[in-house]
Structure formats: structure tokens, C-alpha cells
Design a protein around this motif. Structure first.
Motif, PDB file in Angstrom:
ATOM      1  N   GLN A   1      -0.319  -3.908  -3.433  1.00 33.31           N
ATOM      2  CA  GLN A   1       1.055  -4.081  -3.340  1.00 33.31           C
ATOM      3  C   GLN A   1       2.416  -5.102  -3.399  1.00 33.31           C
ATOM      4  O   GLN A   1       3.089  -4.770  -4.480  1.00 33.31           O
ATOM      5  CB  GLN A   1       2.172  -3.565  -1.743  1.00 33.31           C
ATOM      6  CG  GLN A   1       2.571  -2.975  -1.881  1.00 33.31           C
ATOM      7  CD  GLN A   1       2.389  -1.825  -1.860  1.00 33.31           C
ATOM      8  OE1 GLN A   1       2.944  -0.984  -2.939  1.00 33.31           O
ATOM      9  NE2 GLN A   1       1.725  -0.503  -1.187  1.00 33.31           N
TER      10      GLN A   1
ATOM     11  N   ILE B   1       4.900  -5.359  -6.356  1.00 36.21           N
ATOM     12  CA  ILE B   1       6.124  -4.996  -6.487  1.00 36.21           C
ATOM     13  C   ILE B   1       6.453  -6.098  -7.697  1.00 36.21           C
ATOM     14  O   ILE B   1       7.584  -6.346  -8.255  1.00 36.21           O
ATOM     15  CB  ILE B   1       6.405  -5.684  -5.083  1.00 36.21           C
ATOM     16  CG1 ILE B   1       6.110  -4.123  -4.020  1.00 36.21           C
ATOM     17  CG2 ILE B   1       8.150  -6.320  -5.220  1.00 36.21           C
ATOM     18  CD1 ILE B   1       6.171  -4.534  -2.553  1.00 36.21           C
ATOM     19  N   HIS B   2       5.845  -7.405  -7.240  1.00 33.38           N
ATOM     20  CA  HIS B   2       5.823  -8.834  -7.798  1.00 33.38           C
ATOM     21  C   HIS B   2       6.222  -8.743  -9.608  1.00 33.38           C
ATOM     22  O   HIS B   2       6.504  -9.162 -10.386  1.00 33.38           O
ATOM     23  CB  HIS B   2       5.137  -9.923  -7.273  1.00 33.38           C
ATOM     24  CG  HIS B   2       5.604 -10.878  -8.376  1.00 33.38           C
ATOM     25  ND1 HIS B   2       6.781 -11.889  -7.786  1.00 33.38           N
ATOM     26  CD2 HIS B   2       5.033 -11.482  -9.482  1.00 33.38           C
ATOM     27  CE1 HIS B   2       6.905 -13.233  -8.399  1.00 33.38           C
ATOM     28  NE2 HIS B   2       6.229 -13.384  -9.545  1.00 33.38           N
TER      29      HIS B   2
ATOM     30  N   ASP C   1       6.946  -5.088 -11.071  1.00 36.85           N
ATOM     31  CA  ASP C   1       7.198  -4.077 -10.991  1.00 36.85           C
ATOM     32  C   ASP C   1       5.753  -2.774 -11.860  1.00 36.85           C
ATOM     33  O   ASP C   1       5.978  -2.584 -12.783  1.00 36.85           O
ATOM     34  CB  ASP C   1       7.852  -4.347 -12.044  1.00 36.85           C
ATOM     35  CG  ASP C   1       9.530  -4.306 -11.676  1.00 36.85           C
ATOM     36  OD1 ASP C   1       9.538  -4.116 -10.042  1.00 36.85           O
ATOM     37  OD2 ASP C   1      10.518  -5.155 -12.210  1.00 36.85           O
TER      38      ASP C   1
ATOM     39  N   GLU D   1       4.434  -1.021  -9.726  1.00 36.48           N
ATOM     40  CA  GLU D   1       4.385   0.101  -8.285  1.00 36.48           C
ATOM     41  C   GLU D   1       3.431   1.076  -8.617  1.00 36.48           C
ATOM     42  O   GLU D   1       2.543   1.629  -7.357  1.00 36.48           O
ATOM     43  CB  GLU D   1       5.962   0.115  -7.215  1.00 36.48           C
ATOM     44  CG  GLU D   1       6.008  -1.260  -6.826  1.00 36.48           C
ATOM     45  CD  GLU D   1       7.236  -1.674  -7.644  1.00 36.48           C
ATOM     46  OE1 GLU D   1       7.233  -1.327  -8.630  1.00 36.48           O
ATOM     47  OE2 GLU D   1       7.894  -2.361  -7.084  1.00 36.48           O
ATOM     48  N   GLN D   2       4.307   2.353  -9.537  1.00 32.70           N
ATOM     49  CA  GLN D   2       4.137   3.226  -9.402  1.00 32.70           C
ATOM     50  C   GLN D   2       2.033   3.660 -10.476  1.00 32.70           C
ATOM     51  O   GLN D   2       1.451   4.129 -10.139  1.00 32.70           O
ATOM     52  CB  GLN D   2       4.855   3.885  -9.844  1.00 32.70           C
ATOM     53  CG  GLN D   2       5.454   5.030  -9.508  1.00 32.70           C
ATOM     54  CD  GLN D   2       6.200   6.119  -9.668  1.00 32.70           C
ATOM     55  OE1 GLN D   2       6.537   6.268 -10.105  1.00 32.70           O
ATOM     56  NE2 GLN D   2       6.350   7.603  -8.923  1.00 32.70           N
TER      57      GLN D   2
ATOM     58  N   ALA E   1       0.244   3.885  -8.025  1.00 32.31           N
ATOM     59  CA  ALA E   1      -0.431   4.425  -6.991  1.00 32.31           C
ATOM     60  C   ALA E   1      -1.307   5.088  -7.984  1.00 32.31           C
ATOM     61  O   ALA E   1      -1.474   6.346  -7.318  1.00 32.31           O
ATOM     62  CB  ALA E   1       1.041   5.096  -7.194  1.00 32.31           C
ATOM     63  N   PHE E   2      -0.479   5.994  -9.861  1.00 31.20           N
ATOM     64  CA  PHE E   2      -1.236   6.895 -10.391  1.00 31.20           C
ATOM     65  C   PHE E   2      -2.940   6.399  -9.985  1.00 31.20           C
ATOM     66  O   PHE E   2      -3.748   7.416 -10.007  1.00 31.20           O
ATOM     67  CB  PHE E   2      -0.854   6.489 -11.356  1.00 31.20           C
ATOM     68  CG  PHE E   2       0.254   7.577 -11.942  1.00 31.20           C
ATOM     69  CD1 PHE E   2      -0.179   8.899 -11.833  1.00 31.20           C
ATOM     70  CD2 PHE E   2       1.485   6.428 -12.045  1.00 31.20           C
ATOM     71  CE1 PHE E   2       0.927   9.644 -12.429  1.00 31.20           C
ATOM     72  CE2 PHE E   2       2.333   7.504 -12.178  1.00 31.20           C
ATOM     73  CZ  PHE E   2       2.780   9.214 -12.289  1.00 31.20           C
TER      74      PHE E   2
ATOM     75  N   TYR F   1      -4.213   4.958  -7.458  1.00 30.76           N
ATOM     76  CA  TYR F   1      -4.675   5.279  -6.611  1.00 30.76           C
ATOM     77  C   TYR F   1      -4.761   7.141  -6.528  1.00 30.76           C
ATOM     78  O   TYR F   1      -6.171   7.950  -5.445  1.00 30.76           O
ATOM     79  CB  TYR F   1      -3.859   4.955  -5.480  1.00 30.76           C
ATOM     80  CG  TYR F   1      -4.535   4.117  -4.624  1.00 30.76           C
ATOM     81  CD1 TYR F   1      -5.074   4.381  -3.494  1.00 30.76           C
ATOM     82  CD2 TYR F   1      -3.851   2.556  -4.632  1.00 30.76           C
ATOM     83  CE1 TYR F   1      -5.852   2.751  -2.653  1.00 30.76           C
ATOM     84  CE2 TYR F   1      -4.789   1.591  -3.805  1.00 30.76           C
ATOM     85  CZ  TYR F   1      -5.017   1.811  -2.874  1.00 30.76           C
ATOM     86  OH  TYR F   1      -5.637   1.415  -2.165  1.00 30.76           O
ATOM     87  N   ALA F   2      -4.529   7.722  -6.978  1.00 27.90           N
ATOM     88  CA  ALA F   2      -4.655   9.083  -7.078  1.00 27.90           C
ATOM     89  C   ALA F   2      -5.920   9.655  -7.394  1.00 27.90           C
ATOM     90  O   ALA F   2      -6.276  10.727  -6.731  1.00 27.90           O
ATOM     91  CB  ALA F   2      -3.181   9.791  -7.857  1.00 27.90           C
TER      92      ALA F   2
END
Lengths: 345, 352
Positions: free
Chosen positions: B186, B190-191, B193, B195-196, B199-200, B202-203
Motif C-alpha cells: 500500500q 501510494i508513493h 501512484d 493504488e488502483q 487493486a485490479f 487483487y481483484a
């Protein structure tokens, strides 16, 4: 008579030790406080900080200190206290050295609630500064209630081991739900959530502190009022029952208090795990498991830990900031794993 | 002291009686039905999609391919590798779960719960941020390395204590490693950019299975499956308890190391291909154990078939639920997995 004298002597010794450790913690806390006040994007010397604090600084200094740094520091301290005391209570009542607020699904629930807020409430309808903590609080309370419900069996009551396994399961479920919501968000909106999940105490104000304070003011005295019960519960169920404790009732009250403390802390600070684990452990090693001493020391250590985490996070890769939750996790997880190899679960 | 010893002896003799009950006939039956179901599900899964293709076309596309037809090309290039990938991944997760559960006598063993997903995600975050633009094979290699890393940490910590890998210890070690690696990734995300993107990942996404990737992973998976079948008898004995296994002439340490390597290969490949999918390795072995008894010589082959079938159906459902969008397959499986985990946890981890 002699015996009595010796117990009172060890008692005195213990009290002296307690006072000493408290004093050391305070000094460390103040040192960190001073260091934290001085460092940051706009560095100020200690004397400047002091001058500003007593009201002699210029406007910019005043703004930086009172609107950015001070609330952040105070919030770190309060969150640390809340999480540490919550961890203490959970460890004592479950007699499991590895119990932690995060394991009860508090962080996961709050995270899901914030994600829902960001996903379903259109921008500008509700003020996000004020309402995200409210959502997070309800999410945390709800998920810990779920864990409690699932772990509770009618004729066996609440078994600590089942509580933790249930917590892991509920967390996994919540994380799956979060994934579904996450991939529908735009990157900008997701950023808020990402920061929250990493435990970033960056965007804070005095309002957050005002929101958290009532919870601490109500629940800390409740917990502290139950030190005797905690001491007994710590000894084990059979002994506690034979000493005339209404086990289920006391346990429910204490779990409720622990959950409220952790949930309110997490809702303003973001997901900071492991504080509720490490602080009580260190405290126990320093002072032993008499809750009169053990609770305050872990509260102080928790405050110190979060404040240090936040300060280190601000300094180490300046100007970009590392979330406090990350710093604490990097310290906390190896320690947890070390404890795991030692423990008997 | 002597009384407790007596009791454990009694206990184990009882468990032997219960656990050696294997059901060869049911085993063969499940295997056959499973294979038929799998073929049917694969056909169904291939025919369903944005472009409607009926089952006859599927048949002809597979067995008499005609490069001029668009539908044949869609099937050959997109849908067939995807469905085969899903099947193989499902089998990998299930066999890895079965071996872990048998070896550690732990009913809660599952790759996702043991921190493999977080480990892979961590390395994915690193490769996305520090080495952007890597070719896909390297990317897979990174996530495999991450999964392997967290497996080694979790099992290492579990076996460092004298009580061995108790269910609780394994789950807690997995939770802690997950918490650590998740917050690290995480932070990295964040560092940089990302994040998503993370998340993808992870999905969970089955569409990463292309012919190229399948060719890449297939030999390894095959070797691991053969290894698993080879180990299955020893694992059965080990699942009765270490002392009994030694008494019957087994060498537990050797079996455990071999089993661990098989788990590493299978779960690592599956996670790096599909992303963070949990619970398959938990569900399927329990299901097959319920069907065919406690003999791992039957559990493992049946897990391969049932796991493939499960994953193909899950992928089909993920695509059917809200077309043209795909529901994340990890979340879909969790809908079944979480209640099941709760159920096992409520039983107090017994019943293996």
C-alpha cells in the motif's frame, strides 16, 4: 506480620518502578513531541517553536504549528492511547497474547464503510471531513458485532480462539467486498481510501480530536474502573468464576469498551494495526500484568509508538510522507511473528 | 502423565479406524462425473460471451479449426486459453490446499489465508513501481517469487515452535504476514501512484491466461501434479500423525519438504496467474474429502478434477452475472468461502 510487611514492601517497590517507567515514558513522549514539532517541510528551531507556542511567533509559524502539526501530534497520541488500551483489554479477557483490535475486524469494517462512503455518496452531498469518521465508526462497530455474533455459541459462550478465527474470516469477506467496490472507483476518489487504509494521519484538524475525545473520556475510566475484574479474568475462567465474577457480563462490557475505543481511534486515524498488540506486550514486560500499572503504561507506550511512527514517516523520505500505519506495521509485524514462535497457541 | 498418553493412543487408534475409510468406488464415480461435468462446463463457458456462439461451433472450432471464421478465432485465441487457464488454476489451488491440509493436519490451510496473495501482491507492487514496462513473463515471475517468499516465512515461523503448525498458529502467521506485506505494498502504491493498478491485481483476473502463459506454466504444473500423486500415499500416512507415519516407515521431514515444494510451485503459479483468489484451496479439498474419504490417493486426483470444474464455473458465473462487466472472481469465490471458513472455525477446527 512479617509476610504483610514484605508484601507491602514489594508493593512499594512496584509502585516506585511504575512511577519511574511512567516518568521515562513521559520524557520520551515529550522529546518526540519536540522533535516532531520541529521537523517537517518547514523546519523550525526549538526556540522558535517555543516562542510560537507562547504566542510570540509570526502568523505563518502560528498557522503551521497550531493548524497542522499540533493537531496531528495530539491526534497521534490519543489514537495510540485508544488502540493500546483496547489491545490490553482484548488480550486480558481472551488470555491470548496475540489478540489485537485489528483481528476483530475493526479495521476492515471501518475501511469498507469508508469505501462505501466514497463510492455511493456523491461528491459534495456530505462533508467528507466530518462524515468519513462517522461512517468508519459505524463500519467498525458493525463488523466487530458480526464477529462477536458468529463467534458466540449459546451453550459455550465466547471462546477466544473462535473469536480470532471468526475475525480472520470476516476480514477476508470484507476484503472481497472492498475489491468489488474498489474497481468501480475513479483513481482520484480511490486515493482517499488508499490513504486511509495505509493509516495516514495527514489530513487532520482539531475537529477530529474533538470527535475522538468524548469516546476516550467515557471509555477509559470504564476500563480503568474494571482493573480488578481484569486482574481476575486474566487468571482464567474457573478461578474467575470461583471468585464470584459474572464472567459473561463483565466480558461483554469490556469487549464493548475495547471495541468502542479501537473503532473511534481508527475512524479518525486510518487503519493502524499492531499498536494494540505491541504496546501491551512491552508494558507487560516492563511492569508485569497487574492492570493498575499495566494499563497506564501500555497507554503511554501506545501513544509513543504512534507518535514515533508518524514522525518517522514524515522525516524518513521527506518531502513525501510515509503513512504512520505503515511504519508501525513494519515494526509490529516482525515482533508479532516473533511472539508467535514463542507462544503456545 | 500415563493417563494422557493412554488417551492419545486411544484417540489415534480411533482416528485410524475412521480415517482409513476410503471409498474407491465413489472415488472413481466422482472422478468420472467430474470429468464429464468439466468437459460440459468448458464447452458452456466457451460458448458464452459477448459474441454468442453455439455449442456446435465450439466443437468444430476445437476439433476442426477454420482460421477464416471469426467465431473460430475468438474461441481459439481468447476463450479456449482462458477456460483452460481457469481449469488449471483451479486444480493448482485445490491440490496445493489438499497437500497443505494433509501435511500440517490443519483444516484451515489455504493459500490465500496463508499470506501467499499478499506476498505476490507485494512483489507485483515492486515490479510495477521499480521496473515498469517489464514483459509479462517477468511480471509473472515476480509475483511467483513473492508468493514463494511469504510461503517460506509463514511455514518457517510455524515450524519454528515446538508445537508445530497448529491451525491457529498458521492462520495468525498468515494474518500477520498479510498485514505487513499489504501495508508495505500500500505504501509503495501510494508513493508511486499505483493504488488502483494494485487493486485490479487483487481483484483476480482469469483473462491473463493466454496460450503463451499456459505453455510457460504447463510443464511445471504437470511435474507438480505428478509429484503430488507420487506423494499422496505418504501424505495419507502423515495426516494420521507424525508418530504413526514414522512407525509405518515414512520419513516425515523428507515428505514435508517435497510436499512444501509442490505446494510452492502450484500455489505460486496459480496466484501469479489469477491474482488474489482465496478459499479455493480450502473449499475443494474439504468437499472431496467429504465425497471420497480420507485417502489422499483419491483426494488429490479428485481435487484436480473438482477444482478445475469449480474454477471454470466460477469464471463463467463471474462473466454472466453482470455482462459485459466481469465480477471479480476473487470476490465471487469469497461469497462461498467465507461462510465455509466460519463453519469450520465454529466446529473448532476439528473434522480432518
Amino acid at each position: 506480620m512479617i509476610e504483610h510487611m514484605s508484601t507491602s514492601k514489594t508493593e512499594q517497590k512496584k509502585k516506585r518502578k511504575f512511577l519511574m517507567i511512567t516518568a521515562i515514558c513521559f520524557i520520551l513522549l515529550i522529546l518526540t513531541f519536540i522533535f516532531s514539532m520541529n521537523t517537517g517541510a518547514n523546519s523550525q528551531s526549538p526556540s522558535e517553536v517555543f516562542q510560537t507556542l507562547i504566542g510570540n511567533g509570526d502568523r505563518q509559524q502560528h498557522l503551521i504549528l497550531f493548524e497542522f502539526r499540533l493537531p496531528r501530534i495530539v491526534l497521534s497520541v490519543l489514537v495510540g492511547i485508544g488502540l493500546a488500551v483496547s489491545g490490553c483489554v482484548l488480550q486480558s479477557i481472551s488470555r491470548n497474547a496475540l489478540a489485537e483490535p485489528g483481528l476483530l475486524g475493526i479495521h476492515a469494517g471501518a475501511g469498507l464503510a469508508i469505501l462505501m462512503f466514497v463510492s455511493f455518496v456523491p461528491v459534495g452531498v456530505l462533508n467528507s471531513t466530518y462524515f468519513t469518521p462517522v461512517f468508519a465508526l459505524f463500519g467498525a462497530l458493525f463488523s466487530s458485532f458480526l464477529v462477536y455474533r458468529f463467534a458466540h455459541k449459546r451453550n459455550e459462550g465466547l471462546l477466544p480462539m473462535r473469536l480470532i478465527l471468526t475475525g480472520v474470516a470476516v476480514q477476508a469477506g470484507i476484503q472481497a467486498a472492498m475489491i468489488v467496490l474498489t474497481i468501480h472507483l475513479t483513481p482520484e476518489r480511490y486515493e482517499t481510501v488508499a490513504y486511509w487504509l495505509a493509516g495516514h494521519i495527514g489530513t487532520t484538524s482539531w475537529d477530529y480530536i474533538l470527535a475522538l475525545l468524548p469516546w476516550l473520556i467515557i471509555f477509559l475510566p470504564i476500563v480503568y474502573g474494571k482493573v480488578r475484574v481484569l486482574n481476575i479474568l486474566h487468571l482464567g475462567d474457573p478461578l474467575a468464576i470461583s471468585l464470584g465474577t459474572d464472567l459473561e457480563k463483565e466480558r461483554k462490557i469490556l469487549i464493548g469498551a475495547a471495541v468502542c475505543l479501537a473503532a473511534s481511534s481508527v475512524s479518525v486515524s486510518g487503519s493502524i494495526s499492531f499498536v494494540g498488540l505491541i504496546a501491551p506486550h512491552l508494558a507487560k514486560q516492563l511492569i508485569g500484568s497487574r492492570h493498575e500499572y499495566y494499563l497506564p503504561i501500555s497507554a503511554l507506550l501506545g501513544a509513543l509508538l504512534v507518535l514515533l511512527g508518524d514522525t518517522i514517516g514524515r522525516v524518513i523520505l521527506a518531502p513525501s510522507e510515509i503513512p504512520a500505519g505503515l511504519v508501525v506495521a513494519v515494526i509490529g509485524a516482525p515482533y508479532f511473528l516473533y511472539l508467535l514462535t514463542k507462544s503456545n497457541v | 502423565m500415563s493417563r494422557t498418553k493412554n488417551m492419545t493412543e486411544q484417540d489415534s487408534s480411533q482416528t485410524i479406524k475412521v480415517k482409513t475409510k476410503s471409498k474407491p468406488i465413489t472415488g472413481v464415480l466422482v472422478l468420472l462425473i467430474g470429468i464429464i461435468g468439466l468437459i460440459f462446463a468448458i464447452g458452456l463457458s466457451i460458448s458464452f460471451g459477448a459474441a454468442d456462439i453455439d455449442l456446435m461451433t465450439v466443437w468444430s472450432a476445437v476439433f476442426s479449426f477454420n482460421g477464416d471464421l471469426t467465431s473460430h478465432q475468438i474461441i481459439q485465441e481468447i476463450r479456449l486459453p482462458r477456460v483452460l487457464g481457469a481449469a488449471i488454476i483451479g486444480a493448482c489451488f485445490s491440490v496445493a490446499g489438499a497437500i497443505m491440509q494433509g501435511m500440517t493436519r490443519n483444516p484451515l490451510a489455504d493459500s490465500g489465508l496463508l499470506g501467499l496473495n499478499a506476498g505476490a501482491a507485494f512483489m507485483v507492487a515492486i515490479s510495477l513501481s521499480f521496473f515498469p514496462g517489464l514483459s509479462y513473463q517477468y511480471f509473472l515471475f515476480f509475483s511467483f517469487a513473492g508468493a514463494a517468499m511469504s510461503t517460506i516465512i509463514v511455514f518457517g515461523i510455524g515450524s519454528m515452535s515446538r508445537l508445530g503448525l497448529t491451525p491457529m498458529r498458521l492462520v495468525l502467521a498468515g494474518a500477520a504476514v498479510t498485514a505487513l506485506l499489504t501495508s508495505l505494498s500500500q505504501g509503495i502504491a501510494i508513493h508511486f501512484d499505483l493504488e488502483q493498478d494494485l487493486a485490479f491485481w487483487y481483484a483476480g483476473d482469469v483473462s491473463r491466461a493466454t496460450w503463451e502463459n499456459l505453455e510457460y506454466m504447463f510443464p511445471w504444473v504437470l511435474i507438480a501434479f505428478i509429484g503430488a500423486l507420487f506423494l499422496s500415499r505418504s501424505i495419507t500416512l502423515l495426516s494420521l500423525g507424525e508418530e504413526i507415519a514414522i512407525g509405518l516407515g515414512q520419513r516425515p521431514t523428507l515428505i514435508k519438504i517435497a510436499g512444501f515444494i509442490v505446494v510452492l510451485i502450484l500455489a505460486g503459479i496459480a496466484v501469479s496467474m489469477v491474482g488474489a483468489v482465496s478459499f479455493v484451496g480450502l473449499l475443494i479439498p474439504h468437499l472431496t474429502r467429504f465425497l471420497v474419504g480420507h485417502d489422499y490417493r483419491w483426494i488429490i486426483p479428485n481435487s484436480i478434477v473438482v477444482g478445475s470444474l469449480f474454477m471454470v464455473i466460477a469464471d463463467l458465473c463471474a462473466r454472466m452475472m453482470n455482462p459485459p462487466n466481469e465480477t471479480p472472481i476473487g470476490a465471487l469465490i469469497a461469497v462461498i468461502g467465507v461462510p465455509f471458513f466460519l463453519y469450520i472455525a465454529r466446529k473448532g477446527g476439528k473434522g480432518l
